[in-house]
Design a protein around this motif. Sequence first.
Motif, PDB file in Angstrom:
ATOM      1  N   SER A  27       0.765  -1.266   0.071  1.00 29.33           N
ATOM      2  CA  SER A  27      -0.125  -0.003  -0.081  1.00 29.33           C
ATOM      3  C   SER A  27       0.859   1.302  -0.335  1.00 29.33           C
ATOM      4  CB  SER A  27      -0.821  -0.063   1.222  1.00 29.33           C
ATOM      5  OG  SER A  27      -1.885  -1.145   1.088  1.00 29.33           O
ATOM      6  N   ARG A  28       1.800   1.309  -1.123  1.00 31.15           N
ATOM      7  CA  ARG A  28       2.656   2.636  -0.969  1.00 31.15           C
ATOM      8  C   ARG A  28       2.594   3.226  -2.596  1.00 31.15           C
ATOM      9  NH1 ARG A  28       5.031  -0.248   3.328  1.00 31.15           N
ATOM     10  NH2 ARG A  28       5.793   1.074   4.864  1.00 31.15           N
ATOM     11  N   ALA A  29       1.861   2.671  -3.284  1.00 31.29           N
ATOM     12  CA  ALA A  29       1.671   3.421  -4.593  1.00 31.29           C
ATOM     13  C   ALA A  29       1.149   4.676  -4.800  1.00 31.29           C
ATOM     14  CB  ALA A  29       0.781   2.397  -5.819  1.00 31.29           C
ATOM     15  N   GLN A  30       1.251   5.413  -5.802  1.00 28.97           N
ATOM     16  CA  GLN A  30       0.812   6.977  -5.801  1.00 28.97           C
ATOM     17  C   GLN A  30      -0.945   6.659  -5.960  1.00 28.97           C
ATOM     18  OE1 GLN A  30       3.076   9.285  -8.503  1.00 28.97           O
ATOM     19  NE2 GLN A  30       4.485   7.584  -8.810  1.00 28.97           N
ATOM     20  N   ALA A  31      -1.284   7.824  -5.717  1.00 27.84           N
ATOM     21  CA  ALA A  31      -2.958   7.780  -5.890  1.00 27.84           C
ATOM     22  C   ALA A  31      -3.538   7.306  -7.177  1.00 27.84           C
ATOM     23  CB  ALA A  31      -3.385   9.346  -5.669  1.00 27.84           C
ATOM     24  N   ASN A  32      -2.721   7.606  -8.297  1.00 30.36           N
ATOM     25  CA  ASN A  32      -3.166   7.150  -9.694  1.00 30.36           C
ATOM     26  C   ASN A  32      -2.743   5.545  -9.926  1.00 30.36           C
ATOM     27  OD1 ASN A  32      -0.454   7.376 -10.080  1.00 30.36           O
ATOM     28  ND2 ASN A  32      -0.609   8.784 -11.674  1.00 30.36           N
ATOM     29  N   GLY A  33      -2.243   4.825  -9.026  1.00 33.66           N
ATOM     30  CA  GLY A  33      -1.891   3.529  -9.144  1.00 33.66           C
ATOM     31  C   GLY A  33      -0.524   3.204  -9.633  1.00 33.66           C
ATOM     32  N   VAL A  34       0.219   4.449  -9.866  1.00 32.81           N
ATOM     33  CA  VAL A  34       1.495   4.242 -10.306  1.00 32.81           C
ATOM     34  C   VAL A  34       2.537   3.717  -9.198  1.00 32.81           C
ATOM     35  CG1 VAL A  34       3.606   5.285 -11.524  1.00 32.81           C
ATOM     36  CG2 VAL A  34       1.191   5.617 -12.357  1.00 32.81           C
ATOM     37  N   PRO A  35       3.342   2.730  -9.355  1.00 33.40           N
ATOM     38  CA  PRO A  35       4.348   2.445  -8.383  1.00 33.40           C
ATOM     39  C   PRO A  35       5.283   3.558  -8.232  1.00 33.40           C
ATOM     40  CG  PRO A  35       4.231   0.652 -10.041  1.00 33.40           C
ATOM     41  CD  PRO A  35       3.513   1.863 -10.593  1.00 33.40           C
ATOM     42  N   SER A  36       5.528   3.907  -6.933  1.00 32.25           N
ATOM     43  CA  SER A  36       6.349   5.039  -6.477  1.00 32.25           C
ATOM     44  C   SER A  36       7.787   4.846  -6.699  1.00 32.25           C
ATOM     45  CB  SER A  36       6.147   5.380  -5.117  1.00 32.25           C
ATOM     46  OG  SER A  36       6.648   4.233  -4.221  1.00 32.25           O
ATOM     47  N   ASP A  37       8.677   5.731  -6.399  1.00 35.35           N
ATOM     48  CA  ASP A  37      10.165   5.521  -6.462  1.00 35.35           C
ATOM     49  C   ASP A  37      10.872   4.730  -5.502  1.00 35.35           C
ATOM     50  OD1 ASP A  37      10.136   6.990  -9.156  1.00 35.35           O
ATOM     51  OD2 ASP A  37      10.802   8.878  -7.987  1.00 35.35           O
ATOM     52  N   LEU A  38      10.014   4.913  -4.558  1.00 29.82           N
ATOM     53  CA  LEU A  38      10.278   3.679  -3.372  1.00 29.82           C
ATOM     54  C   LEU A  38      10.089   2.606  -3.618  1.00 29.82           C
ATOM     55  CD1 LEU A  38       8.659   5.631  -0.196  1.00 29.82           C
ATOM     56  CD2 LEU A  38      11.194   5.490  -0.859  1.00 29.82           C
ATOM     57  N   SER A  60      -7.963  -3.108 -13.408  1.00 26.59           N
ATOM     58  CA  SER A  60      -8.798  -2.126 -13.858  1.00 26.59           C
ATOM     59  C   SER A  60      -9.372  -1.550 -12.484  1.00 26.59           C
ATOM     60  CB  SER A  60     -10.226  -3.063 -14.262  1.00 26.59           C
ATOM     61  OG  SER A  60     -10.824  -4.012 -13.167  1.00 26.59           O
ATOM     62  N   ASP A  61     -10.219  -0.415 -12.921  1.00 31.32           N
ATOM     63  CA  ASP A  61     -10.896   0.269 -11.671  1.00 31.32           C
ATOM     64  C   ASP A  61     -11.530  -0.715 -10.716  1.00 31.32           C
ATOM     65  OD1 ASP A  61      -9.576   2.718 -12.735  1.00 31.32           O
ATOM     66  OD2 ASP A  61     -11.373   3.427 -13.335  1.00 31.32           O
ATOM     67  N   ASP A  62     -12.496  -1.469 -11.241  1.00 28.69           N
ATOM     68  CA  ASP A  62     -13.169  -2.519 -10.391  1.00 28.69           C
ATOM     69  C   ASP A  62     -12.391  -3.173  -9.530  1.00 28.69           C
ATOM     70  OD1 ASP A  62     -15.699  -1.365 -11.013  1.00 28.69           O
ATOM     71  OD2 ASP A  62     -15.902  -2.882 -12.845  1.00 28.69           O
ATOM     72  N   GLY A  63     -11.098  -3.587 -10.169  1.00 32.82           N
ATOM     73  CA  GLY A  63     -10.049  -4.583  -9.308  1.00 32.82           C
ATOM     74  C   GLY A  63      -9.427  -4.174  -8.200  1.00 32.82           C
ATOM     75  N   GLN A  64      -9.896  -2.696  -7.853  1.00 32.43           N
ATOM     76  CA  GLN A  64      -8.893  -2.188  -6.838  1.00 32.43           C
ATOM     77  C   GLN A  64      -9.691  -2.611  -5.394  1.00 32.43           C
ATOM     78  OE1 GLN A  64      -7.548   1.563  -6.809  1.00 32.43           O
ATOM     79  NE2 GLN A  64      -6.573   1.783  -4.854  1.00 32.43           N
ATOM     80  N   GLY A  65      -9.111  -2.924  -4.336  1.00 31.57           N
ATOM     81  CA  GLY A  65      -9.386  -3.093  -3.133  1.00 31.57           C
ATOM     82  C   GLY A  65      -9.106  -2.121  -1.873  1.00 31.57           C
ATOM     83  N   MET A 105     -14.156  -7.819  -2.164  1.00 32.96           N
ATOM     84  CA  MET A 105     -13.337  -7.316  -0.918  1.00 32.96           C
ATOM     85  C   MET A 105     -12.987  -6.036  -1.273  1.00 32.96           C
ATOM     86  SD  MET A 105     -13.647  -9.576   1.301  1.00 32.96           S
ATOM     87  CE  MET A 105     -12.138  -8.855   2.363  1.00 32.96           C
ATOM     88  N   SER A 106     -13.688  -4.949  -1.211  1.00 30.14           N
ATOM     89  CA  SER A 106     -13.491  -3.684  -1.746  1.00 30.14           C
ATOM     90  C   SER A 106     -14.469  -2.684  -0.804  1.00 30.14           C
ATOM     91  CB  SER A 106     -13.567  -3.247  -3.216  1.00 30.14           C
ATOM     92  OG  SER A 106     -13.195  -2.200  -3.637  1.00 30.14           O
ATOM     93  N   HIS A 107     -13.939  -1.247  -1.112  1.00 22.51           N
ATOM     94  CA  HIS A 107     -14.884  -0.311  -0.625  1.00 22.51           C
ATOM     95  C   HIS A 107     -14.947   0.810  -1.675  1.00 22.51           C
ATOM     96  CE1 HIS A 107     -16.804   2.844   1.733  1.00 22.51           C
ATOM     97  NE2 HIS A 107     -17.250   1.899   2.522  1.00 22.51           N
ATOM     98  N   PRO A 108     -15.956   1.418  -1.981  1.00 18.39           N
ATOM     99  CA  PRO A 108     -16.027   2.463  -2.843  1.00 18.39           C
ATOM    100  C   PRO A 108     -14.999   3.850  -2.422  1.00 18.39           C
ATOM    101  CG  PRO A 108     -18.267   1.938  -2.346  1.00 18.39           C
ATOM    102  CD  PRO A 108     -17.299   1.034  -1.401  1.00 18.39           C
ATOM    103  N   ASP A 109     -14.728   3.872  -1.348  1.00 20.14           N
ATOM    104  CA  ASP A 109     -14.073   5.017  -0.852  1.00 20.14           C
ATOM    105  C   ASP A 109     -12.457   4.689  -1.381  1.00 20.14           C
ATOM    106  OD1 ASP A 109     -16.064   6.289   0.491  1.00 20.14           O
ATOM    107  OD2 ASP A 109     -15.168   6.121   2.241  1.00 20.14           O
ATOM    108  N   ASN A 110     -12.093   3.611  -1.722  1.00 29.14           N
ATOM    109  CA  ASN A 110     -10.850   3.078  -2.229  1.00 29.14           C
ATOM    110  C   ASN A 110     -10.442   2.976  -3.550  1.00 29.14           C
ATOM    111  OD1 ASN A 110     -10.227   3.016   0.702  1.00 29.14           O
ATOM    112  ND2 ASN A 110      -9.819   0.784   0.815  1.00 29.14           N
ATOM    113  N   THR A 111     -11.712   3.075  -4.235  1.00 31.46           N
ATOM    114  CA  THR A 111     -11.311   2.871  -5.905  1.00 31.46           C
ATOM    115  C   THR A 111     -11.373   4.171  -6.535  1.00 31.46           C
ATOM    116  OG1 THR A 111     -13.607   2.726  -6.067  1.00 31.46           O
ATOM    117  CG2 THR A 111     -12.350   0.701  -5.649  1.00 31.46           C
ATOM    118  N   PRO A 112     -10.879   4.504  -7.827  1.00 31.71           N
ATOM    119  CA  PRO A 112     -10.896   5.564  -8.673  1.00 31.71           C
ATOM    120  C   PRO A 112     -12.178   6.219  -9.046  1.00 31.71           C
ATOM    121  CG  PRO A 112      -9.227   4.087  -9.375  1.00 31.71           C
ATOM    122  CD  PRO A 112     -10.069   3.284  -8.500  1.00 31.71           C
ATOM    123  N   HIS A 113     -13.116   5.155  -9.208  1.00 35.58           N
ATOM    124  CA  HIS A 113     -14.549   5.497  -9.572  1.00 35.58           C
ATOM    125  C   HIS A 113     -15.764   5.511  -8.597  1.00 35.58           C
ATOM    126  CE1 HIS A 113     -14.956   1.375  -9.226  1.00 35.58           C
ATOM    127  NE2 HIS A 113     -14.852   0.828 -10.506  1.00 35.58           N
TER     128      HIS A 113
END
Length: 351
Positions: A27-38, A60-65, A105-113
């Motif tokens: 759980s350290r990716a950027q807000a847009n789902g891009v892996p960070s430099d870390l 996909s957007d639906d795949g994020q939890g 296993m997801s919540h709408p608050d955690n997904t892009p859409h």
Amino acid sequence: MNNIWQPILVGDIHLPHRLAMAPMTRSRAQANGVPSDLAVEYYAQRASAGLLISEGTQPSDDGQGYLATPGIYTPEHVEGWRKVTSAVHEKGGRLFIQLMHVGRMSHPDNTPHHRQPVAPSAIAPGEQMFTANGMLDIPQPRALLTEEIPQTVENFRIAARRAIEAGADGVEIHGANGYLIQQFFAPNANARDDRYGGSIENRARFAIEVAKAIAAEIGPERTAIRLSPSATLGGLDEGLEGPDLYRYLVAELNKLGLAYLHIMHFGNEALLADIRKLWEQVLILNRPSRSLEAIGSDINAKLADIESYGQFFLANPDFVERLKTNATLNQPNHATYYGGGAHGYIDYPAL
């Protein structure tokens, strides 16, 4: 333990030993789902694992939890992952990106859409999810329409292609741990009356379709799958037919000639022995509670070709070297597993 140091061929990849780094959500990716430099540094530090399996990555957007997990379905995601794969390759490692659609296993608050989760059936798991607003009840998901399922398979296929474009050596399909693919297996999460529900063959169909689509797109030698027979994660209950479903599923997947099957093992030794007989390619085994002293035991017993480890690699970027030299291990800090920055991520010391 000596057998773990023998080289092995996985698909068309030569690996120097029989250890692998298991997938671990951080759980350290950027807000847009891009892996960070870390993340670039994190994976590069652990390249001596030989085969690294990435954290769960949504197709996909639906795949994020969960919050701050990476994706692999946009050009930006590809560019971010290319930095990771290049860094791992420069250090001599190989990386499979794990494709993880979490389903219910997801919540709408955690997904892009911010939409309702999707699942085989409109049955909530009865669990909570961490969000930016704290722990919240996971809502009831929306059942995927029969005509929507081919698009979900297509999302996996496209994500696999994107992973290869990003320089990954292959992809691991996440069919375990209570997420979408395993939700199709479990009668208490799958109440469908179409071709994806009811019989063993129908409940296994989605997993097989995803594996076939990805293997056709990127090659079976770069396609793998992870399963967790009998796991009750995410509120699942696979019922009395569970073991027979896995026997059928593994036999069908075996026909595809995939690079490997990755089993997260929860104690049914008879089923594990049957899977070993049914599966003709490389079998990776993960026992969540395996002790340091037991490393190599499943390889020696010919139950597995490779053993995967999570926490040992999380806290020890040079775990392979430490194991070879019998050096003291760093202990993992559970408080820094998920989210945050460099602390507890890339600052574990090497020898």
